[in-house]
Write a protein that holds these residues in place. Sequence first.
Motif, PDB file in Angstrom:
ATOM      1  N   GLU A   1     -10.510   5.499  12.205  1.00 50.72           N
ATOM      2  CA  GLU A   1      -9.990   4.452  13.082  1.00 50.72           C
ATOM      3  C   GLU A   1      -8.843   3.688  12.420  1.00 50.72           C
ATOM      4  O   GLU A   1      -7.791   3.475  13.020  1.00 50.72           O
ATOM      5  CB  GLU A   1     -11.118   3.495  13.473  1.00 50.72           C
ATOM      6  N   ILE A   2      -9.044   3.298  11.161  1.00 46.82           N
ATOM      7  CA  ILE A   2      -7.989   2.535  10.500  1.00 46.82           C
ATOM      8  C   ILE A   2      -6.777   3.415  10.187  1.00 46.82           C
ATOM      9  O   ILE A   2      -5.627   2.966  10.261  1.00 46.82           O
ATOM     10  CB  ILE A   2      -8.521   1.864   9.206  1.00 46.82           C
TER      11      ILE A   2
ATOM     12  N   ASN B   1      -1.158   4.778  11.207  1.00 51.38           N
ATOM     13  CA  ASN B   1      -0.096   5.722  11.590  1.00 51.38           C
ATOM     14  C   ASN B   1       0.608   5.292  12.869  1.00 51.38           C
ATOM     15  O   ASN B   1       1.833   5.423  12.998  1.00 51.38           O
ATOM     16  CB  ASN B   1      -0.675   7.125  11.764  1.00 51.38           C
ATOM     17  N   ASN B   2      -0.160   4.775  13.813  1.00 49.71           N
ATOM     18  CA  ASN B   2       0.448   4.322  15.073  1.00 49.71           C
ATOM     19  C   ASN B   2       1.424   3.182  14.838  1.00 49.71           C
ATOM     20  O   ASN B   2       2.495   3.115  15.463  1.00 49.71           O
ATOM     21  CB  ASN B   2      -0.637   3.888  16.054  1.00 49.71           C
TER      22      ASN B   2
ATOM     23  N   ASP C   1      -5.360   9.903   1.433  1.00 49.54           N
ATOM     24  CA  ASP C   1      -4.374   9.308   2.339  1.00 49.54           C
ATOM     25  C   ASP C   1      -3.332   8.502   1.562  1.00 49.54           C
ATOM     26  O   ASP C   1      -2.132   8.518   1.903  1.00 49.54           O
ATOM     27  CB  ASP C   1      -5.081   8.404   3.354  1.00 49.54           C
ATOM     28  N   PHE C   2      -3.774   7.812   0.508  1.00 46.06           N
ATOM     29  CA  PHE C   2      -2.837   7.056  -0.329  1.00 46.06           C
ATOM     30  C   PHE C   2      -1.837   7.997  -1.003  1.00 46.06           C
ATOM     31  O   PHE C   2      -0.625   7.719  -1.053  1.00 46.06           O
ATOM     32  CB  PHE C   2      -3.610   6.256  -1.373  1.00 46.06           C
ATOM     33  N   ASN C   3      -2.335   9.111  -1.530  1.00 44.38           N
ATOM     34  CA  ASN C   3      -1.451  10.080  -2.176  1.00 44.38           C
ATOM     35  C   ASN C   3      -0.464  10.692  -1.182  1.00 44.38           C
ATOM     36  O   ASN C   3       0.704  10.953  -1.512  1.00 44.38           O
ATOM     37  CB  ASN C   3      -2.259  11.181  -2.850  1.00 44.38           C
TER      38      ASN C   3
ATOM     39  N   LYS D   1       6.963   2.001   2.442  1.00 44.77           N
ATOM     40  CA  LYS D   1       6.435   1.202   1.332  1.00 44.77           C
ATOM     41  C   LYS D   1       5.354   0.246   1.825  1.00 44.77           C
ATOM     42  O   LYS D   1       4.316   0.074   1.170  1.00 44.77           O
ATOM     43  CB  LYS D   1       7.573   0.417   0.681  1.00 44.77           C
ATOM     44  N   SER D   2       5.587  -0.369   2.974  1.00 45.53           N
ATOM     45  CA  SER D   2       4.588  -1.267   3.542  1.00 45.53           C
ATOM     46  C   SER D   2       3.311  -0.504   3.886  1.00 45.53           C
ATOM     47  O   SER D   2       2.197  -0.981   3.652  1.00 45.53           O
ATOM     48  CB  SER D   2       5.158  -1.945   4.788  1.00 45.53           C
ATOM     49  N   ASN D   3       3.492   0.691   4.417  1.00 45.48           N
ATOM     50  CA  ASN D   3       2.339   1.527   4.743  1.00 45.48           C
ATOM     51  C   ASN D   3       1.586   1.944   3.484  1.00 45.48           C
ATOM     52  O   ASN D   3       0.352   2.011   3.461  1.00 45.48           O
ATOM     53  CB  ASN D   3       2.811   2.764   5.506  1.00 45.48           C
ATOM     54  N   LEU D   4       2.356   2.232   2.410  1.00 46.83           N
ATOM     55  CA  LEU D   4       1.734   2.602   1.142  1.00 46.83           C
ATOM     56  C   LEU D   4       0.900   1.452   0.584  1.00 46.83           C
ATOM     57  O   LEU D   4      -0.203   1.665   0.040  1.00 46.83           O
ATOM     58  CB  LEU D   4       2.824   3.004   0.146  1.00 46.83           C
ATOM     59  N   GLU D   5       1.413   0.238   0.709  1.00 48.11           N
ATOM     60  CA  GLU D   5       0.663  -0.931   0.237  1.00 48.11           C
ATOM     61  C   GLU D   5      -0.629  -1.106   1.037  1.00 48.11           C
ATOM     62  O   GLU D   5      -1.676  -1.479   0.482  1.00 48.11           O
ATOM     63  CB  GLU D   5       1.539  -2.174   0.351  1.00 48.11           C
ATOM     64  N   LEU D   6      -0.546  -0.809   2.336  1.00 47.42           N
ATOM     65  CA  LEU D   6      -1.753  -0.900   3.163  1.00 47.42           C
ATOM     66  C   LEU D   6      -2.773   0.156   2.752  1.00 47.42           C
ATOM     67  O   LEU D   6      -3.981  -0.118   2.679  1.00 47.42           O
ATOM     68  CB  LEU D   6      -1.372  -0.737   4.632  1.00 47.42           C
ATOM     69  N   SER D   7      -2.280   1.370   2.466  1.00 49.31           N
ATOM     70  CA  SER D   7      -3.182   2.437   2.014  1.00 49.31           C
ATOM     71  C   SER D   7      -3.811   2.095   0.670  1.00 49.31           C
ATOM     72  O   SER D   7      -4.985   2.409   0.416  1.00 49.31           O
ATOM     73  CB  SER D   7      -2.415   3.762   1.906  1.00 49.31           C
ATOM     74  N   GLU D   8      -3.030   1.438  -0.188  1.00 51.65           N
ATOM     75  CA  GLU D   8      -3.558   1.023  -1.492  1.00 51.65           C
ATOM     76  C   GLU D   8      -4.662  -0.016  -1.314  1.00 51.65           C
ATOM     77  O   GLU D   8      -5.697   0.012  -2.012  1.00 51.65           O
ATOM     78  CB  GLU D   8      -2.428   0.467  -2.347  1.00 51.65           C
TER      79      GLU D   8
END
Length: 435
Positions: A397-398, A403-404, A194-196, A161-168
């Motif tokens: 890069e981002i 992902n890392n 990437d968000f999807n 979820k945190s990663n999804l918020e970052l992608s958003e």
Amino acid sequence: MIKTLFIVLSFTIHPPLQQPDTALTEAEAVAIALEKSFDIRLETYNMEIAKNNNTIGNAGYLPTVEATASTGRTIQNTELEFASGDSQARDGAKSTSTNAGLSLNWTIFDGLKMFATKERLDQIERSNEYILKSQVQNTVSDVLKAFYNAGLEQERLRLLKSNLELSEERVQISKDKYEIGKASKMEYLQAQVDFNTDQSAYVKQREVIAVRLYELQQIMGLSETTDSLKLAFSYDLNMILSRIQAEELALSQNPNLRSMEMAREVSILATKELERSRLPELDFNMGYNYAKSEAEAGFVLQNQSTGINYGLSARMTLFDGLNQSRQIQNAQIQAEYAQTSFERSKTVLLTSVRSAFLTYQNAVELAQLETQNLEVAEENVAIALERYRVGKSNPLEIREAQNNAVNAQIRHLEALNTAKIAEIELLRLTGEIVR
């Protein structure tokens, strides 16, 4: 690699999404399982049966007392001629008879077989107690493992979820840059892709959590389950045992091994019972009888008697087609089988303890290494996002930094979870999980 075999570790992670007033704790999960587990209840019935069977009466110490009573009536046509020359004839002559009695039979010597039987019943009861204890420990272990595995997936969902918020946020940044002409449409579309992708992973993870929660609740013995259960836990690792200490505790306390030891003793005592059955048996008999008869025809019109009888009887089997010898040989083989099975179980138990201890050590070391990686990965993704915001980095890069960071957090959680599961297994194997 952790070189020392003596570990004193307190490594804690407190997940942020638990609410103590609504979330289920591990202590509550265990308490529910101990109350509702079908496996524990089934083994409880077996233990109660074994306890009921372990009596001196079942071993043959006590006498048997029987009461009998009967009454009957006959109607006959009779013609009698006596030596004196007289005769008697009667149609429909009635006669009645009544009998009652008490009898006692007490085996006062059976080659000491009854003592071996009582010992065998004692061992069977103790064996069932260990089997029940083993089931309790297995249930507690299964609940804790399912609890922490579900908790791991819960934390994985939080990270996704945190990663999804970052992608958003990245989608919004790329959109803003595209609209003012500082980024291509391809960059904006790639951010959406990437968000999807992250959103799909998040949805799939919710399904994984639901399955893990169903499994946990099934082990707890709950008939009504929910997929919205929240778990409150922390990875507190406190294994203060050397490998040698763990092995010694396992050999002395593991209830499954103890039950197999009892089964070995039961087999030995069963052989003793059969060997002692070859000796003679001496019984004491005593009885009281009452008999009364009445007849309308015959020599005696009424007869009544009461009396006591007593005596001793002895018996001994001299030859039974060698069946006793065959049974003794089979019992000896069964005893050897039980001994071999016990020795094998000891070997398997020690191997399991050593494997769990090694897994625990390696997982603890990995968790410590991943703690360092976490700080680097989180700092790296923060820098990459800011660079992307001001146009000094590209989407690759981002995305790589993103992902890392997620992978580092997941590896850290997995290492902690592996160590916790290994700790639970060690406590189960050593008999320390339930005291």
